[in-house]
Design a protein around this motif. Sequence first.
Motif, PDB file in Angstrom:
ATOM      1  N   MET A  39      48.370  28.557  29.656  1.00 54.58           N
ATOM      2  CA  MET A  39      48.116  29.951  30.004  1.00 54.58           C
ATOM      3  C   MET A  39      46.619  30.246  30.002  1.00 54.58           C
ATOM      4  O   MET A  39      46.142  31.055  30.805  1.00 54.58           O
ATOM      5  N   THR A  40      45.870  29.581  29.143  1.00 55.26           N
ATOM      6  CA  THR A  40      44.418  29.773  29.109  1.00 55.26           C
ATOM      7  C   THR A  40      43.800  29.369  30.447  1.00 55.26           C
ATOM      8  O   THR A  40      43.018  30.123  31.034  1.00 55.26           O
ATOM      9  N   LEU A  41      44.162  28.176  30.936  1.00 57.10           N
ATOM     10  CA  LEU A  41      43.635  27.743  32.234  1.00 57.10           C
ATOM     11  C   LEU A  41      44.137  28.636  33.369  1.00 57.10           C
ATOM     12  O   LEU A  41      43.395  28.970  34.300  1.00 57.10           O
ATOM     13  N   PHE A  42      45.400  29.052  33.271  1.00 65.64           N
ATOM     14  CA  PHE A  42      45.980  29.881  34.338  1.00 65.64           C
ATOM     15  C   PHE A  42      45.257  31.214  34.471  1.00 65.64           C
ATOM     16  O   PHE A  42      45.002  31.674  35.588  1.00 65.64           O
ATOM     17  N   VAL A  43      44.918  31.855  33.345  1.00 60.91           N
ATOM     18  CA  VAL A  43      44.270  33.166  33.454  1.00 60.91           C
ATOM     19  C   VAL A  43      42.863  33.034  34.058  1.00 60.91           C
ATOM     20  O   VAL A  43      42.402  33.935  34.770  1.00 60.91           O
ATOM     21  N   TRP A  44      42.195  31.902  33.803  1.00 63.63           N
ATOM     22  CA  TRP A  44      40.890  31.680  34.444  1.00 63.63           C
ATOM     23  C   TRP A  44      41.049  31.523  35.954  1.00 63.63           C
ATOM     24  O   TRP A  44      40.278  32.078  36.735  1.00 63.63           O
ATOM     25  N   ILE A  45      42.062  30.757  36.359  1.00 60.04           N
ATOM     26  CA  ILE A  45      42.309  30.573  37.798  1.00 60.04           C
ATOM     27  C   ILE A  45      42.703  31.903  38.442  1.00 60.04           C
ATOM     28  O   ILE A  45      42.192  32.273  39.507  1.00 60.04           O
ATOM     29  N   LEU A  46      43.610  32.639  37.790  1.00 63.80           N
ATOM     30  CA  LEU A  46      44.073  33.917  38.331  1.00 63.80           C
ATOM     31  C   LEU A  46      42.932  34.928  38.422  1.00 63.80           C
ATOM     32  O   LEU A  46      42.815  35.663  39.414  1.00 63.80           O
ATOM     33  N   ALA A  47      42.078  34.967  37.404  1.00 57.45           N
ATOM     34  CA  ALA A  47      40.920  35.869  37.435  1.00 57.45           C
ATOM     35  C   ALA A  47      40.009  35.536  38.612  1.00 57.45           C
ATOM     36  O   ALA A  47      39.470  36.430  39.275  1.00 57.45           O
ATOM     37  N   GLY A  48      39.849  34.236  38.885  1.00 54.26           N
ATOM     38  CA  GLY A  48      39.039  33.817  40.028  1.00 54.26           C
ATOM     39  C   GLY A  48      39.656  34.225  41.350  1.00 54.26           C
ATOM     40  O   GLY A  48      38.968  34.714  42.251  1.00 54.26           O
ATOM     41  N   VAL A  49      40.975  34.037  41.474  1.00 51.35           N
ATOM     42  CA  VAL A  49      41.679  34.407  42.715  1.00 51.35           C
ATOM     43  C   VAL A  49      41.557  35.904  42.972  1.00 51.35           C
ATOM     44  O   VAL A  49      41.246  36.345  44.091  1.00 51.35           O
ATOM     45  N   ILE A  50      41.787  36.720  41.939  1.00 51.42           N
ATOM     46  CA  ILE A  50      41.694  38.179  42.091  1.00 51.42           C
ATOM     47  C   ILE A  50      40.270  38.588  42.437  1.00 51.42           C
ATOM     48  O   ILE A  50      40.040  39.447  43.310  1.00 51.42           O
ATOM     49  N   SER A  51      39.290  37.976  41.782  1.00 48.58           N
ATOM     50  CA  SER A  51      37.885  38.314  42.039  1.00 48.58           C
ATOM     51  C   SER A  51      37.468  37.932  43.461  1.00 48.58           C
ATOM     52  O   SER A  51      36.775  38.697  44.134  1.00 48.58           O
ATOM     53  N   ILE A  52      37.886  36.741  43.921  1.00 45.58           N
ATOM     54  CA  ILE A  52      37.552  36.316  45.288  1.00 45.58           C
ATOM     55  C   ILE A  52      38.231  37.235  46.302  1.00 45.58           C
ATOM     56  O   ILE A  52      37.610  37.637  47.301  1.00 45.58           O
ATOM     57  N   ALA A  53      39.503  37.593  46.055  1.00 50.22           N
ATOM     58  CA  ALA A  53      40.200  38.518  46.956  1.00 50.22           C
ATOM     59  C   ALA A  53      39.477  39.861  47.007  1.00 50.22           C
ATOM     60  O   ALA A  53      39.308  40.455  48.087  1.00 50.22           O
ATOM     61  N   SER A  54      39.038  40.332  45.853  1.00 54.30           N
ATOM     62  CA  SER A  54      38.301  41.593  45.799  1.00 54.30           C
ATOM     63  C   SER A  54      36.951  41.474  46.501  1.00 54.30           C
ATOM     64  O   SER A  54      36.533  42.374  47.239  1.00 54.30           O
ATOM     65  N   GLY A  55      36.282  40.339  46.297  1.00 56.37           N
ATOM     66  CA  GLY A  55      34.991  40.110  46.952  1.00 56.37           C
ATOM     67  C   GLY A  55      35.118  40.049  48.464  1.00 56.37           C
ATOM     68  O   GLY A  55      34.300  40.628  49.194  1.00 56.37           O
ATOM     69  N   LEU A  56      36.147  39.354  48.958  1.00 53.54           N
ATOM     70  CA  LEU A  56      36.386  39.284  50.400  1.00 53.54           C
ATOM     71  C   LEU A  56      36.659  40.679  50.973  1.00 53.54           C
ATOM     72  O   LEU A  56      36.186  41.033  52.059  1.00 53.54           O
ATOM     73  N   THR A  57      37.432  41.464  50.228  1.00 54.64           N
ATOM     74  CA  THR A  57      37.809  42.796  50.697  1.00 54.64           C
ATOM     75  C   THR A  57      36.613  43.725  50.754  1.00 54.64           C
ATOM     76  O   THR A  57      36.357  44.391  51.769  1.00 54.64           O
ATOM     77  N   VAL A  58      35.848  43.779  49.658  1.00 58.51           N
ATOM     78  CA  VAL A  58      34.685  44.672  49.607  1.00 58.51           C
ATOM     79  C   VAL A  58      33.602  44.219  50.580  1.00 58.51           C
ATOM     80  O   VAL A  58      32.848  45.039  51.112  1.00 58.51           O
ATOM     81  N   SER A  59      33.553  42.923  50.867  1.00 59.58           N
ATOM     82  CA  SER A  59      32.555  42.407  51.805  1.00 59.58           C
ATOM     83  C   SER A  59      32.714  43.021  53.190  1.00 59.58           C
ATOM     84  O   SER A  59      31.729  43.200  53.917  1.00 59.58           O
ATOM     85  N   GLU A  60      33.949  43.341  53.582  1.00 60.81           N
ATOM     86  CA  GLU A  60      34.151  43.985  54.884  1.00 60.81           C
ATOM     87  C   GLU A  60      33.456  45.344  54.929  1.00 60.81           C
ATOM     88  O   GLU A  60      32.801  45.688  55.921  1.00 60.81           O
ATOM     89  N   ILE A  61      33.577  46.109  53.837  1.00 57.85           N
ATOM     90  CA  ILE A  61      32.903  47.412  53.778  1.00 57.85           C
ATOM     91  C   ILE A  61      31.399  47.223  53.727  1.00 57.85           C
ATOM     92  O   ILE A  61      30.645  47.935  54.403  1.00 57.85           O
ATOM     93  N   ALA A  62      30.944  46.252  52.923  1.00 57.56           N
ATOM     94  CA  ALA A  62      29.503  46.019  52.778  1.00 57.56           C
ATOM     95  C   ALA A  62      28.858  45.672  54.114  1.00 57.56           C
ATOM     96  O   ALA A  62      27.732  46.077  54.399  1.00 57.56           O
ATOM     97  N   ALA A  63      29.579  44.915  54.946  1.00 59.07           N
ATOM     98  CA  ALA A  63      29.033  44.518  56.247  1.00 59.07           C
ATOM     99  C   ALA A  63      29.141  45.645  57.274  1.00 59.07           C
ATOM    100  O   ALA A  63      28.328  45.719  58.201  1.00 59.07           O
ATOM    101  N   SER A  64      30.122  46.536  57.107  1.00 56.66           N
ATOM    102  CA  SER A  64      30.404  47.553  58.126  1.00 56.66           C
ATOM    103  C   SER A  64      29.584  48.829  57.955  1.00 56.66           C
ATOM    104  O   SER A  64      29.167  49.440  58.931  1.00 56.66           O
ATOM    105  N   LEU A  65      29.396  49.250  56.705  1.00 54.82           N
ATOM    106  CA  LEU A  65      28.732  50.529  56.448  1.00 54.82           C
ATOM    107  C   LEU A  65      27.260  50.304  56.152  1.00 54.82           C
ATOM    108  O   LEU A  65      26.908  49.542  55.261  1.00 54.82           O
ATOM    109  N   LYS A  66      26.409  50.962  56.882  1.00 53.86           N
ATOM    110  CA  LYS A  66      24.966  50.795  56.697  1.00 53.86           C
ATOM    111  C   LYS A  66      24.477  51.775  55.621  1.00 53.86           C
ATOM    112  O   LYS A  66      23.662  52.666  55.882  1.00 53.86           O
ATOM    113  N   VAL A  67      25.024  51.610  54.421  1.00 55.12           N
ATOM    114  CA  VAL A  67      24.655  52.458  53.300  1.00 55.12           C
ATOM    115  C   VAL A  67      24.371  51.571  52.097  1.00 55.12           C
ATOM    116  O   VAL A  67      24.703  50.385  52.089  1.00 55.12           O
ATOM    117  N   ASN A  68      23.780  52.164  51.064  1.00 55.77           N
ATOM    118  CA  ASN A  68      23.265  51.387  49.946  1.00 55.77           C
ATOM    119  C   ASN A  68      24.204  51.433  48.743  1.00 55.77           C
ATOM    120  O   ASN A  68      24.263  52.422  48.032  1.00 55.77           O
TER     121      ASN A  68
END
Length: 440
Positions: A39-68
């Motif tokens: 479970m220790t290894l699994f939560v590290w992997i799961l945290a990475g998957v959720i973070s990458i999914a969140s990063g991919l998602t927010v990256s669309e907004i970051a690239a689309s909106l010309k705001v700071n």
Amino acid sequence: MKRQISFTQALATVVGSVIGAGVFFKIGTITAQTGSTSMTLFVWILAGVISIASGLTVSEIAASLKVNGAIKYLDYTYGRVWGFLFGWAQMIVYFPAQIGALSSIFGVQFVSLFGISNKFSNLIAILLVLFLFGINLIGTKVSSKMQSVITVLKIIPIVLIIIWGIFNQNRINIQILPLTVGAGKSMAGGLSQGLLSALFAFEGWIVVTNLANEVKNPEKDLSRAIIAGLSIITLIYVLINYTFLTVLPIHQLVNNNNAAFEASSKLFGQFGGKLVTVGILISVYGAVNAFMLTGMRTPYILAQDNLLPYSNKIGKTNIHTGVPIIGAVIVNLIAIIMILLGNFNVLTDMLVFVMWTFNTMLSIAVLVLRKREPELKRPFSVPWYPLIPLISIIGGVFIVVSTIINQFILSMIGIGLTLLGMPIYYYKQKQNKANNNLKN
């Protein structure tokens, strides 16, 4: 502010912000919460998957909106009050708690390494904050270049631990499957608490959006830096925690804040353990600098929209360096107070809860904007839409709900500190309206 930050420097800010203390110190907490290697290894992997999914998602907004910054993403999608509350939470909870918690760890490790009394650890932590405050006042170019160097240096001890761990002939055989938890622990409790702790180690990638107006090519480089950075970090975290679990038996890891030192000493000998501790200090130093570099810009961004008292002063940068000095003073002063009051695990759990509440809103914002503005130019589009945003949203909701259930008082304190900004917001709105009426 000038466009002077390259892709490499933006990537270094992502990696430098995220890889700090969590990779070395959360293993003790997580093994105590899960009670098992699988479970220790699994939560590290799961945290990475959720973070990458969140990063991919927010990256669309970051690239689309010309705001700071992410503050403006929430402004644009939901209205100004939500952007303000996110900025307020970053200003009084997130950045000060990150700087305070990491500086406290630096102080504890510093006095341990050099045999100094523990009563001086807070003093060392405060001196680190003041020193880096001075470095950042010199200018963004200096601090961002230093961040690139520190990021390379902090990766070295991590890579050494991983390589030596892989080739270690005396590895402990650990269970990876099936997923289990320790005796007396529930699967849901072990998973939720372990995941919350692991996600602290992934915190920080969103702060690079605060540098959007200073990145040379934000439409491409922001999303590239976030995605590449999170992918590298996930791989590093899974490998180094696998190494810790195969070098030390789990009962020696549980609640052990010196797990990294003890594992390194076993791999490299006593001198090697101390050398790795120096690497840990460099790692934490780099993370504090990254949060300071980006954190001081949050009050500045809010003041630029006249949303804070004395916005005319807070919303200014130094004419020579482009540094928002008063913003830096606000964030670092709160951080020093937190050092004097703080508890590392309480601070980190609170900031993860507060930030993931807003991160979930940012992920939902992609769905909202796809529906509301299908014609919006999107230099980067999240792949496998809507699966990736849904992974991020489900993960975020799980984190928020499980924290409220398992750590109710802590979550209420986080919500309370965030809502403290509401009276200020409405006072400033009323004041701004009155000033506009006078002008008219």
